[in-house]
Design a protein around this motif. Structure first.
Motif, PDB file in Angstrom:
ATOM      1  N   ARG A  13      89.690   3.088  33.961  1.00 40.41           N
ATOM      2  CA  ARG A  13      89.846   2.496  32.621  1.00 40.41           C
ATOM      3  C   ARG A  13      91.080   1.608  32.531  1.00 40.41           C
ATOM      4  O   ARG A  13      91.035   0.486  32.065  1.00 40.41           O
ATOM      5  N   ILE A  38      88.628   5.270  45.238  1.00 39.84           N
ATOM      6  CA  ILE A  38      87.932   6.270  46.063  1.00 39.84           C
ATOM      7  C   ILE A  38      86.439   6.285  45.730  1.00 39.84           C
ATOM      8  O   ILE A  38      85.611   6.685  46.543  1.00 39.84           O
ATOM      9  N   ASP A  39      86.103   5.811  44.545  1.00 36.80           N
ATOM     10  CA  ASP A  39      84.698   5.694  44.151  1.00 36.80           C
ATOM     11  C   ASP A  39      84.186   4.322  44.617  1.00 36.80           C
ATOM     12  O   ASP A  39      84.644   3.283  44.131  1.00 36.80           O
ATOM     13  N   GLY A  76      97.475  10.217  36.618  1.00 43.59           N
ATOM     14  CA  GLY A  76      98.898  10.550  36.750  1.00 43.59           C
ATOM     15  C   GLY A  76      99.188  11.626  37.787  1.00 43.59           C
ATOM     16  O   GLY A  76     100.207  11.567  38.486  1.00 43.59           O
ATOM     17  N   PHE A 392      89.797  13.106  45.526  1.00 47.22           N
ATOM     18  CA  PHE A 392      89.283  12.387  44.353  1.00 47.22           C
ATOM     19  C   PHE A 392      89.837  13.060  43.103  1.00 47.22           C
ATOM     20  O   PHE A 392      89.637  14.258  42.885  1.00 47.22           O
TER      21      PHE A 392
END
Ligand SMILES: NC(=O)c1ccc[n+]([C@@H]2O[C@H](COP(=O)([O-])OP(=O)(O)OC[C@H]3O[C@@H](n4cnc5c(N)ncnc54)[C@H](O)[C@@H]3O)[C@@H](O)[C@H]2O)c1
Length: 396
Positions: A13, A38-39, A76, A392
């Motif tokens: 986002r 990672i996606d 974070g 992930f």
């Protein structure tokens, strides 16, 4: 100015939605060479959109690309792992807020940047917003006198809130008192696609070494503007001779002093210009009977919307620091202090409203809990950088 090679890590986002469109507008400063997520679908989609090379892990990114700067926008909890890995590879870093989830993990990043001689900037954006930059000028120009109290009720909280309170107080924090409460809410997904099943509400009271104090009230549901919460906020800065309430700057005319000392509200004026079809803010100016205070947008030549100015500002802060071998404007120490204040406030709530003094000198229960739940969720200690970069970290 020679151009810097930049890669973004974590195109979710904040990364895909807020940083990439701005990097693309700073063409004279940055070559966006790679997008790592990672996606795979996310990495490929954004890389295609921005004409960059996609990567699904930072090891390949570092092996294949010559990077000057990395923009870290992973969740974070993963900041320290990605940042330490990048620092070891000699890449300068702009890291989204918070610097890290606990002070020991923030310290890992700071130490790693130091030993590798790379610059670490934190993407604290709230004070960089035009409205806040302008209010900084107003306070600097002594329009309301010495700041005594700051109220930020139903505005940003957490580390962002602490950054704003400290900036407005103009002093170093001495102590924090926090009151916290958690209550259930029906399961909701907010406008930022964040999931909430409870409302984590807090009230913080901070004392500063210059005698200023600050009060804030915040919750995740208020921040999300969900369930009807947070429709209006109170932002008030009381000074020795005036007050700033929201956008209005109250100044007391001399002939009103004996009759209630009523302040008269002055509202700043915004001037905009057109840059390549974008309405760009040129300046914000306040005309008082005996004084004019103006904030000029230093980035007015770029086609940036008002919301993008703060993001461009932090991206240019790291670029300038790297190119001039100077310090970034905000830096890791202030990012760490924001998180220190935020942790202290939560810790005070946990310890039945005990006032917590700064600096924090030992690991708090709050941080111990964060480290434990990290290990439980991801199966390795939070300090394990190598395991962290391959993990992930899902959306929350
Ligand atoms: N400054 C602000 O106002 C503001 C606002 C929102 C979020 N943030 C911060 O921005 C950061 C990102 O938040 P978000 O809401 O965009 O998160 P997000 O979950 O939407 O996006 C994070 C992305 O990181 C990817 N990712 C996860 N683990 C990874 C790994 N090991 N290597 C590479 N990629 C990985 C995910 O696939 C995802 O696409 C957070 O630090 C958050 O605190 C700041």
């Amino acid at each position: 100015m020679s151009k810097l090679n930049i890669a973004l890590v974590g195109a979710g986002r904040r990364g895909g939605g807020a940083h990439l469109p701005v990097i693309a507008k700073l063409k004279d400063v940055y070559n966006l060479v790679a997008i790592c997520d990672i996606d795979e679908e996310t990495a490929t989609r954004y890389a295609k959109e921005y004409g960059a090379t996609p990567y699904t892990n930072v090891r390949d990114l570092i092996a294949q690309e010559e990077l000057d700067v990395v923009d870290i926008t992973v969740p974070g909890v993963a900041h320290h792992a990605i940042a330490c890995f990048m620092a070891d590879a000699g890449v300068h870093i702009l890291c989204e807020t918070p610097i890290a989830v606990t002070l020991p993990t923030a310290d890992l990043m700071i130490e790693s940047a130091k030993v590798n001689n790379v610059t670490l900037e934190i993407a604290e954006n709230y004070y960089r917003a035009p409205r806040e930059r302008f209010l900084s000028e107003v306070i600097e120009a002594d329009v309301i006198g010495e700041v005594a109290r700051i109220y930020r009720i139903f505005y940003e909280g957490g580390y962002h809130g602490m950054s704003m309170l400290r900036l407005r107080a103009g002093g170093e924090p001495k102590s924090a008192l926090g009151i916290t409460q958690t209550t259930p809410v029906i399961p909701i997904i907010d406008r930022m696609k964040r999931h909430h099943t409870s409302e984590r509400w807090s009230l913080g009271f901070i004392e500063f070494d210059n005698n200023a104090t600050a009060l804030m009230v915040y919750s995740n549901v208020i921040h999300a503007r969900s369930l009807g919460r947070g429709q209006t906020g109170i932002s008030q800065i009381d000074g020795s001779k005036g007050t700033i309430v929201g956008e209005d700057i109250y100044v007391t005319p001399a002939d009103e002093l004996q009759s209630g000392a009523k302040g008269v509200a002055y509202r700043p004026k915004r001037t905009t210009i057109d840059v390549d079809g974008t309405k760009v803010i040129e300046n914000i100016s306040l005309e008082l009977p005996d004084q004019i205070v103006t904030w000029e947008n230093p980035l007015k030549n770029y086609p940036l919307s008002e919301g993008q100015i703060a993001v461009a500002d932090e991206l240019l802060s790291i670029a300038t620091a790297v190119l001039n071998d100077s310090e970034p404007e905000y830096g890791a120490a202030l990012g760490r202090q924001d998180q220190e204040m935020n942790i202290a406030m939560g810790e005070s709530g946990k310890r039945s409203k005990e006032t917590i003094a700064f600096p924090l000198t030992e690991l708090t229960e709050t941080e111990r809990g964060t480290h434990e739940s990290y290990q439980q969720q991801y199966g390795h200690p939070i300090e394990d950088i190598e395991a962290g970069i391959d993990t992930f970290f899902p959306r929350r």
